[in-house]
Design an enzyme around this catalytic site. Structure first.
Site, PDB file in Angstrom:
ATOM      1  N   TYR A   1       0.820  -1.212   0.000  1.00 63.99           N
ATOM      2  CA  TYR A   1       0.000   0.000   0.000  1.00 63.99           C
ATOM      3  C   TYR A   1       0.855   1.264   0.000  1.00 63.99           C
ATOM      4  CZ  TYR A   1      -4.756  -1.802   0.826  1.00 63.99           C
ATOM      5  OH  TYR A   1      -5.986  -2.387   0.704  1.00 63.99           O
TER       6      TYR A   1
ATOM      7  N   LYS B   1       3.244 -15.260   1.775  1.00 64.34           N
ATOM      8  CA  LYS B   1       3.388 -15.944   0.483  1.00 64.34           C
ATOM      9  C   LYS B   1       4.884 -16.228   0.330  1.00 64.34           C
ATOM     10  CE  LYS B   1       1.683 -17.532  -3.385  1.00 64.34           C
ATOM     11  NZ  LYS B   1       0.773 -18.682  -3.466  1.00 64.34           N
TER      12      LYS B   1
ATOM     13  N   ASP C   1      -2.995 -18.018  -0.077  1.00 61.04           N
ATOM     14  CA  ASP C   1      -4.027 -18.679  -0.891  1.00 61.04           C
ATOM     15  C   ASP C   1      -4.714 -19.777  -0.082  1.00 61.04           C
ATOM     16  OD1 ASP C   1      -1.585 -20.002  -0.942  1.00 61.04           O
ATOM     17  OD2 ASP C   1      -1.733 -20.640  -3.027  1.00 61.04           O
TER      18      ASP C   1
ATOM     19  N   ASP D   1      -6.310  -6.896   4.102  1.00 60.12           N
ATOM     20  CA  ASP D   1      -7.473  -6.232   3.497  1.00 60.12           C
ATOM     21  C   ASP D   1      -8.392  -7.288   2.888  1.00 60.12           C
ATOM     22  OD1 ASP D   1      -9.073  -4.104   2.431  1.00 60.12           O
ATOM     23  OD2 ASP D   1      -8.128  -4.457   0.481  1.00 60.12           O
TER      24      ASP D   1
ATOM     25  N   ASP E   1     -12.200  -9.062   4.510  1.00 63.01           N
ATOM     26  CA  ASP E   1     -13.493  -9.038   3.814  1.00 63.01           C
ATOM     27  C   ASP E   1     -14.082 -10.448   3.741  1.00 63.01           C
ATOM     28  OD1 ASP E   1     -13.344  -6.286   3.314  1.00 63.01           O
ATOM     29  OD2 ASP E   1     -14.096  -6.499   1.274  1.00 63.01           O
TER      30      ASP E   1
HETATM   31  C1  IPM Z   1     -10.352  -1.178   4.319  1.00 59.81           C
HETATM   32  C2  IPM Z   1     -10.652  -0.513   3.004  1.00 59.81           C
HETATM   33  C3  IPM Z   1      -9.514   0.449   2.662  1.00 59.81           C
HETATM   34  C4  IPM Z   1      -8.236  -0.363   2.533  1.00 59.81           C
HETATM   35  C5  IPM Z   1      -9.757   1.305   1.402  1.00 59.81           C
HETATM   36  C6  IPM Z   1     -11.042   2.091   1.480  1.00 59.81           C
HETATM   37  C7  IPM Z   1      -8.601   2.216   1.101  1.00 59.81           C
HETATM   38  O1  IPM Z   1     -10.856  -1.462   2.023  1.00 59.81           O
HETATM   39  O2  IPM Z   1     -10.180  -0.460   5.322  1.00 59.81           O
HETATM   40  O3  IPM Z   1     -10.300  -2.404   4.350  1.00 59.81           O
HETATM   41  O4  IPM Z   1      -7.960  -0.933   1.470  1.00 59.81           O
HETATM   42  O5  IPM Z   1      -7.502  -0.441   3.522  1.00 59.81           O
HETATM   43 MG    MG Z   2     -10.931  -3.472   2.737  1.00 62.80          MG
END
Ligand code: IPM
Ligand code: MG
Length: 359
Positions: free
Chosen positions: A141, A192, A224, A248, A252
């Site tokens: 990032y 990885k 993975d 990240d 999710d």
């Molecule tokens: C998160 C979000 C952020 C990230 C975005 C909005 C920049 O997806 O906090 O997980 O990628 O960190």
């Molecule tokens: Mg995110």
């Protein structure tokens, strides 16, 4: 001295979910006599609209003076065409980086009342309680060089740099081991290392830090495989620690196990316990302004804020109990609705938590 909280609603559903969470914050502030001083600021697209910048200096200065920050979400189609360096997301990445909020805690807990809302079978997810520790201020990032350039042949080439220093790995590893000590004592580091040197180093440093925590059982997993295991048998995990981008993505995935990403809070901590608290989900522009968004991740982020930055364990527990109470009553926002439950909007969900808190 009274503690300072900066509230940054942001974009999309941000203002709605933050408004709901703020009523809850105000209520515990009063009930537990916390004496919090609460102020507001601009970030993301709404800050671009008003000031031309995603992270105005006034916001950053206020953030530096605060003990804790509550953030909604940033971004939206309105600002998608802007160059990378001036997009709303830069505001979020900027504040994380400027405040050195390197340690991102993302707990994925399945509330038994939501077992039906999970995309996995109840027996696979019931009792799920995972903590993902994501490194937040380094990795791909932030790595340099980065950009899109035109090569000699006239073709464009995009590039980013995945980089971690030993000290960056060491401090997130310590945070993760300490978190594991307070839980079931198991830490899985995700990398990885079969392909990327940066994560060969990651693995080596995690093993080195492990010597200081003999009571924690450490394991390593390729990313993975970790993604697969999260949807195959998620309960095998206690604490997972990983870099910025893998964290990240995996958080999710973990969110969906709990029924909805609308349930996942987060804390982003610096070395001294100052923190920024935000739901893991985004700004959901498709439902913004419609009173449909789930405010529970933001409300639960307030609970994390009270616990980690404001030293008010009792208030944190009261909020968490109120959330459970509301779920128990069968109230659901659309994202977590299932048969036999009552669908309510953002505002009503916030009010229900408030009422449960006061009952
Ligand atoms: C998160 C979000 C952020 C990230 C975005 C909005 C920049 O997806 O906090 O997980 O990628 O960190
Ligand atoms: Mg995110």
């Amino acid at each position: 001295m009274s503690k300072k909280v900066l509230v940054l609603p942001g974009d999309g559903i941000g203002p709605e979910i933050v408004a709901a969470a703020e009523t809850v914050l105000n209520a515990v502030n009063e009930r537990f006599s916390l004496g919090l001083e609460i102020t507001h600021g601009l970030i993301g697209g709404s800050a671009i609209d008003e000031t031309g910048e995603p992270l105005p200096k006034a916001t950053l200065d206020a953030a530096k003076r605060s003990d804790a920050i509550l953030l909604g979400a940033v971004g939206g189609p309105k600002w998608d065409a802007l160059p990378m360096a001036s997009r709303p997301e830069k505001g979020l990445l900027g504040i994380r980086s400027e405040l050195a909020l390197f340690g991102n805690l993302r707990p994925a807990i399945l509330y038994p009342q939501l077992a039906e809302a999970s995309s996995l079978k109840p027996e696979v997810v019931s009792g799920l309680d995972i903590l993902i520790v994501r490194e937040l201020t380094g990795g791909i990032y932030f790595g340099q060089p980065r950009g899109i350039e035109t090569t000699e042949s006239g073709e464009r080439r995009g590039f980013n740099t995945y980089v971690y220093t030993e000290s960056e790995i060491r401090r997130i590893a310590h945070l993760a081991f300490q978190a594991a000590q307070k839980r079931q004592g198991r830490l899985c580091s995700v990398d990885k290392a079969n392909v990327l040197e940066v994560t060969v180093l990651w693995r080596e440093i995690v093993d080195e830090v492990a010597h200081s925590y003999p009571d924690v059982e450490v394991s390593h997993m390729y990313v993975d495989n970790a993604a697969m295991q999260l949807v195959r048998a998620p309960k095998q995990f206690d604490v997972m620690v990983t870099g910025n981008m893998f964290g990240d993505i995996l958080s999710d995935a973990a969110a969906m196990l709990t029924g909805s990403i609308g349930m996942l809070p987060s804390a982003s901590l610096d070395e001294n316990g100052r923190g920024m608290y935000e739901p893991c989900h985004g700004s959901a522009p498709d439902i913004a302004g419609q009173d449909k968004a789930n405010p529970l991740a933001t409300i639960l982020s307030v609970a994390m804020m009270l616990r980690y930055s404001l030293e008010s364990q009792a208030a944190a527990e009261a909020i968490e109990a109120a959330v459970i109470n509301v779920l128990e009553q069968g109230l659901r926002t659309a994202d977590i609705a299932s048969e036999g439950t009552t669908v309510v909007g953002t505002n009503a969900m916030g009010q229900a938590v408030l009422q449960a808190l006061n009952s």
